[in-house]
Design an enzyme around this catalytic site. Sequence first.
Site, short mmCIF file in Angstrom:
data_model
loop_
_atom_site.label_atom_id
_atom_site.label_comp_id
_atom_site.label_asym_id
_atom_site.label_seq_id
_atom_site.Cartn_x
_atom_site.Cartn_y
_atom_site.Cartn_z
N TYR A 138 52.43 -48.72 -85.36
CA TYR A 138 53.57 -49.02 -86.22
C TYR A 138 53.91 -50.51 -86.11
O TYR A 138 54.08 -51.04 -85.00
CB TYR A 138 54.77 -48.17 -85.78
CG TYR A 138 55.95 -48.37 -86.67
CD1 TYR A 138 55.92 -47.93 -88.00
CD2 TYR A 138 57.09 -49.01 -86.22
CE1 TYR A 138 57.00 -48.14 -88.83
CE2 TYR A 138 58.17 -49.22 -87.06
CZ TYR A 138 58.12 -48.78 -88.35
OH TYR A 138 59.18 -48.98 -89.20
N ARG A 163 80.51 -42.47 -77.67
CA ARG A 163 79.23 -43.16 -77.42
C ARG A 163 78.50 -42.49 -76.26
O ARG A 163 77.28 -42.39 -76.25
CB ARG A 163 79.45 -44.65 -77.14
CG ARG A 163 78.16 -45.39 -76.89
CD ARG A 163 78.20 -46.92 -76.96
NE ARG A 163 79.50 -47.54 -76.85
CZ ARG A 163 80.16 -47.75 -75.69
NH1 ARG A 163 79.63 -47.39 -74.54
NH2 ARG A 163 81.35 -48.32 -75.70
N LYS A 185 60.98 -39.24 -89.74
CA LYS A 185 59.77 -38.80 -90.44
C LYS A 185 59.72 -37.26 -90.49
O LYS A 185 60.59 -36.67 -91.09
CB LYS A 185 58.54 -39.43 -89.78
CG LYS A 185 58.72 -40.93 -89.45
CD LYS A 185 58.87 -41.79 -90.68
CE LYS A 185 59.33 -43.22 -90.39
NZ LYS A 185 58.58 -43.95 -89.38
N ASP A 197 53.82 -42.23 -78.80
CA ASP A 197 54.64 -42.11 -80.01
C ASP A 197 54.07 -40.92 -80.78
O ASP A 197 52.97 -40.98 -81.32
CB ASP A 197 54.54 -43.43 -80.80
CG ASP A 197 55.38 -43.40 -82.08
OD1 ASP A 197 55.60 -42.30 -82.62
OD2 ASP A 197 55.79 -44.48 -82.54
#
Length: 375
Positions: A98, A46, A195, A170
């Site tokens: 978004y 992690r 994306k 973003d």
Amino acid sequence: MNFTTRAIHDGQEPDPGTGAVNVPVYLTSTYAQESVGVVKFADYGRGDNPTRAALEAVLASLEHGRYSIAFSSGLSATDAVLRTLKPGDHVMMSTDAYGGTYRMLTKIFGAWGIHTDIIDLSDLDAVETGWHAETKLLWAETPSNPFLRVVDIAALAEIAHRHAAKLVIDNTFATPYLQTPLLLGADVVVHSTTKYLGGHSDVIGGAVITNDDELAERVKFFQFAVGAIPGPLDCYLVMRGVRTLGVRMDRHQANAARVVELLSAHDEIATVWYPGLETHPNHKIAQVQMSGYGGMVSVEVKRGAQRAKEIVEKTRLFTLAESLGGVESLIELPAAMTHLSTSGSLLEIPDNLIRLSVGIEDIDDLLDDLRQALA
Ligand SMILES: *Cc1c(COP(=O)(O)O)cnc(C)c1O
């Protein structure tokens, strides 16, 4: 080095142990320790993973950031940045964004005492007027989703810094190939690597890139302490996509320009939203801060929502689906699909609006498909 060279080489040296030209997918949750607490690379998966570190390095290079922190989705990257706020802080977010970011700010962070106002961030006077003593963050998507509005990154950064606040961009729609917000003064870049960076609709991922030491340290801590990390195979897939980002974006935009030409001249279409059009309200600033206008196009259909629904259900090559940025063309109705969560809010999308993610297929086939769907 220039962009496409960095995309292929940075963080991706041949494996020193074997000479493998690709970064290995290190499927490991833990690492052998040489003695108690003495580790070669990390103590637990992690905390760090070599495949993840390679992805982070290439993304840092492309966005011109010193720090890059990868996440399991664009929204977990968004969450990590928003966690740097504290109760009482105020956020200004652009009018068109978004849906999931809006949902997170209002439904999750709202309940923890962080207040969000929706402001047209392309209107600098509105930003000054809407400013509170508690405003700590401006959150902008540019180009935005789904109207492809463009905000002036340098001007917003100047306002934010004058008030000791931060500007987050973003950069999912533009990608670092077309726009590098950190070089324009933004403090933080957030990506949904799902994306264009991944580029093949086969992985969900996110990233935060910044030059801000303190913010980076906190976001890195959230990556470890909250644990929304991407798996090593996901990191590899995003990295493989990044290698061809430049050539894909060139083709996405060339195809999008032809789609815009067809739709602008079509009598079923009332309005075409594309930052490359001179008629687009933010065309001038797009010309200054972007090196191209991208592969996303939105249109408003003259005969309304029912007709828009018929069109998106009739295309064959343009697949009816949410998401964007993959090699294949997609089409959707934001009001009923991606932006359903904004219904009834200031971010609500007109129901006759169709969003297209123009893929890299042969353009003549794409144009034929749109012609038959509109006929
Ligand atoms: C998809 C998207 C997100 C969310 O990313 P996920 O990877 O789906 O969590 C955030 N911002 C923009 C602009 C997006 O398109």
